[in-house]
Motif scaffolding. Sequence first.
Motif, PDB file in Angstrom:
ATOM      1  N   ASP A   1     -64.698  76.925 -91.445  1.00  0.00           N
ATOM      2  CA  ASP A   1     -65.327  77.242 -92.729  1.00  0.00           C
ATOM      3  C   ASP A   1     -64.904  76.283 -93.832  1.00  0.00           C
ATOM      4  OD1 ASP A   1     -62.788  78.030 -93.255  1.00  0.00           O
ATOM      5  OD2 ASP A   1     -63.342  79.906 -94.227  1.00  0.00           O
ATOM      6  N   ALA A   2     -64.037  75.358 -93.504  1.00  0.00           N
ATOM      7  CA  ALA A   2     -63.623  74.388 -94.510  1.00  0.00           C
ATOM      8  C   ALA A   2     -64.360  73.062 -94.333  1.00  0.00           C
ATOM      9  CB  ALA A   2     -62.117  74.155 -94.442  1.00  0.00           C
ATOM     10  N   CYS A   3     -65.181  72.967 -93.309  1.00  0.00           N
ATOM     11  CA  CYS A   3     -65.916  71.733 -93.071  1.00  0.00           C
ATOM     12  C   CYS A   3     -67.052  71.598 -94.080  1.00  0.00           C
ATOM     13  CB  CYS A   3     -66.494  71.709 -91.655  1.00  0.00           C
ATOM     14  SG  CYS A   3     -65.244  71.635 -90.368  1.00  0.00           S
ATOM     15  N   TYR A   4     -67.605  70.414 -94.150  1.00  0.00           N
ATOM     16  CA  TYR A   4     -68.759  70.195 -95.007  1.00  0.00           C
ATOM     17  C   TYR A   4     -69.832  69.490 -94.213  1.00  0.00           C
ATOM     18  CZ  TYR A   4     -71.714  68.886 -98.872  1.00  0.00           C
ATOM     19  OH  TYR A   4     -72.784  68.748 -99.703  1.00  0.00           O
TER      20      TYR A   4
ATOM     21  N   LEU B   1     -66.513  70.020 -84.170  1.00  0.00           N
ATOM     22  CA  LEU B   1     -66.020  69.151 -85.235  1.00  0.00           C
ATOM     23  C   LEU B   1     -66.381  67.703 -84.944  1.00  0.00           C
ATOM     24  CD1 LEU B   1     -64.319  68.968 -87.850  1.00  0.00           C
ATOM     25  CD2 LEU B   1     -62.300  68.646 -86.393  1.00  0.00           C
TER      26      LEU B   1
ATOM     27  N   ASP C   1     -64.163  80.112 -83.680  1.00  0.00           N
ATOM     28  CA  ASP C   1     -63.970  80.218 -85.125  1.00  0.00           C
ATOM     29  C   ASP C   1     -62.534  79.931 -85.530  1.00  0.00           C
ATOM     30  OD1 ASP C   1     -64.982  80.473 -87.659  1.00  0.00           O
ATOM     31  OD2 ASP C   1     -64.368  82.573 -87.823  1.00  0.00           O
ATOM     32  N   LEU C   2     -62.088  78.758 -85.208  1.00  0.00           N
ATOM     33  CA  LEU C   2     -60.772  78.330 -85.684  1.00  0.00           C
ATOM     34  C   LEU C   2     -60.825  78.141 -87.192  1.00  0.00           C
ATOM     35  CD1 LEU C   2     -59.585  75.813 -82.942  1.00  0.00           C
ATOM     36  CD2 LEU C   2     -59.528  78.306 -83.006  1.00  0.00           C
ATOM     37  N   ASP C   3     -59.645  78.018 -87.781  1.00  0.00           N
ATOM     38  CA  ASP C   3     -59.613  78.102 -89.241  1.00  0.00           C
ATOM     39  C   ASP C   3     -60.251  76.939 -89.967  1.00  0.00           C
ATOM     40  OD1 ASP C   3     -57.758  76.205 -88.805  1.00  0.00           O
ATOM     41  OD2 ASP C   3     -56.047  77.384 -89.478  1.00  0.00           O
ATOM     42  N   PHE C   4     -60.486  75.838 -89.269  1.00  0.00           N
ATOM     43  CA  PHE C   4     -61.084  74.717 -90.002  1.00  0.00           C
ATOM     44  C   PHE C   4     -62.601  74.838 -90.132  1.00  0.00           C
ATOM     45  CE2 PHE C   4     -60.574  73.188 -85.581  1.00  0.00           C
ATOM     46  CZ  PHE C   4     -61.898  72.880 -85.265  1.00  0.00           C
TER      47      PHE C   4
END
Lengths: 367, 367
Positions: free
Chosen positions: B309-312, B280, B304-307
């Motif tokens: 796949d929410a990154c851009y 990150l 593979d923490l939950d954030f």
Amino acid sequence: MRRPRKSRGDGRPTIADVAARAGVGAITVSRALRNPAQVSATLRALIDEAVRELNYVPDLHARALASTRTDVLAVLVPSLSHTVFTDVLRGIYDGVDGTKLHVQLGNTRFDPQEEERLLAGFVRQKPSAIIVSGVDQTPASRRMLEEAGCPVVQIMDVTDDPIQVVIGFRHREAGRRMTEHLIQQGYRSIAFISGWMSGRSLERLYGYQEALAAAGLSEPCKVHSLSKDELTALASRADSGVPPFLEFSRPSLGREMFRRAKELAPGLDAVFCNNDSLALGVLFECHAQGIRVPEDIGIAGFNDLDFMDACYPSLSSVRTHRYRNGYAAVTAVRQMLQGSYEGPRVVDLGVEVMARQSTLRRGPDRA
Amino acid sequence: MRRPRKSRGDGRPTIADVAARAGVGAITVSRALRNPAQVSATLRALIDEAVRELNYVPDLHARALASTRTDVLAVLVPSLSHTVFTDVLRGIYDGVDGTKLHVQLGNTRFDPQEEERLLAGFVRQKPSAIIVSGVDQTPASRRMLEEAGCPVVQIMDVTDDPIQVVIGFRHREAGRRMTEHLIQQGYRSIAFISGWMSGRSLERLYGYQEALAAAGLSEPCKVHSLSKDELTALASRADSGVPPFLEFSRPSLGREMFRRAKELAPGLDAVFCNNDSLALGVLFECHAQGIRVPEDIGIAGFNDLDFMDACYPSLSSVRTHRYRNGYAAVTAVRQMLQGSYEGPRVVDLGVEVMARQSTLRRGPDRA
DNA sequence: CTGTTAGCGCGTTCAC
DNA sequence: GTGAACGCGCTAACAG
């Protein structure tokens, strides 16, 4: 006819074995171990040696049974999956370090029923002290705590009516202050977004509403209190087993809710997120949509997790003193145990508004 | 002369009180409570009523003392501050749900000495079973586990030589596979960055090196094994009490190390981060420097923490089945306790390479 | 299926 | 400063 069970069913030495080896009474061994000062140096040396040779380890259950006491510090937290509480736990663990106290952890999973069950379990073990998160226990829980007969410290919140001692901070004030900061930076259409509301989250919401009202502003939209069904639907992730209450801090939820908020309130110019993960999601959604931060949209989170200042732009948040809270709770407990606690019944650790790039549209707030 | 202490020093009813009230023997109450099938329905009803009326709660210490057993499931994890382990814990808690087993948590803080101490403490309590993280226990710890006389399950790693049963995944393979993915996407100068190396991290590094070697590539630079002093310096944050081992997963560290890597290896075109938080940070550093992801730089994380796949752009990572791992461990424990465990001694849960935008420069890997 | 007896290992009386 | 008994509350083992 009974055959006398030999020294301990499993052959491990008992206090009697040590006593025999050292040529003293069992009770002397007991004393030498718990309060060496009560025993003469000579015997103490003998006993220590015997203990070492036999590799004797006292049985905690027997001790607890005989003395009706334990060195257990019972700790109840609503979750082990949120940094918020694991930070507190670090403080607690560090606090008991070098003490005889043993942490015994209870995970309520945000379920008041489970809290009652755990509490019932703890109480019957006669812990030395109890630390519980929050101030909104059920009446049954509260009664158990009141009758536990040991120091009880509530943490992570503040109330005027603590069971014994409460150490934490005011969530309402925290919500209010961050909102005031946003207003001061010229934001006028500020949404509060949140996945699921705990009692503490609600307080934050109220603080936000108070600040808006004081400035003559109104809520542009309500994108909080996502229903439990919606959360459950979101929770369907491959390896998950992710419980709904965890969902309320997923960045992807932040993206989703931000989109929703913009639909509901096109004029939106800031979002105050109930937690930092949501804020992270909002930031990425802005990146994805080409929205400028903080010019077009201001973003604020809550808790000030460690990634907030590493974001680009760095994200504003409300820093809460979680580690310190845990540590302070243990300190209080220890003093209470020796009757030397002199602090007040209500300790407010305060919070800090961390104003970073994501909300600094006009430069630092003028105090 | 002894005055018979009345029912329990603190007035709470004992099993004798219940027995008297129900007009049966104490042992019958005991049995009715633990194994109702052993008692006739008639007496059971009487006893249940007496229990309710007296609000009787059995004393666990007395039970443990008398039976030389407990329903304690001892769990040892190296940290409560990393999602990695708290996810495992969720699986464990869910696994014991509805069971008589009670989780008793030990936090080793990545300290083998502390692990030994905790283990010694647990062992003397005769837990029903023990779950420990990792496979690299000290000899002393290993011996205690071998002699604990109860089911022992190691998790979060795999070894050919488990104490009893091991359930986890191969870190080396995980490291290798993600690196292969990066190579397949055309990256040629791939750095591995990491704050501090646990035994498991090291395995990941080896996997990475193997993959590079197999492709005829070499390490562009070494930006791992940050010294302990450096970490400590970084750890000086206001409210922190942040221990060095926590630092290794701070995004700000990721930004820092990425900068360093770029200096050391100007031709760098990808970074494989030892954990997601570092990834990150690298992403934000790229944003800040205007570096395009995945075109200029590929970014991969681990866990593979939950954030992720929410990154851009969304960040690639290696998904490990932590929740499932915890749950499976408890399942195994329960079966072992009733002698019905039929699984292998070594269970490899595998990992999943989650290829997302941050590394997809050429589209999906061709299998 | 039920009761009796005797401890589990230790700490609390109370004496010396 | 030290020791001797007794019992904390419960359950294992045996007998019935």
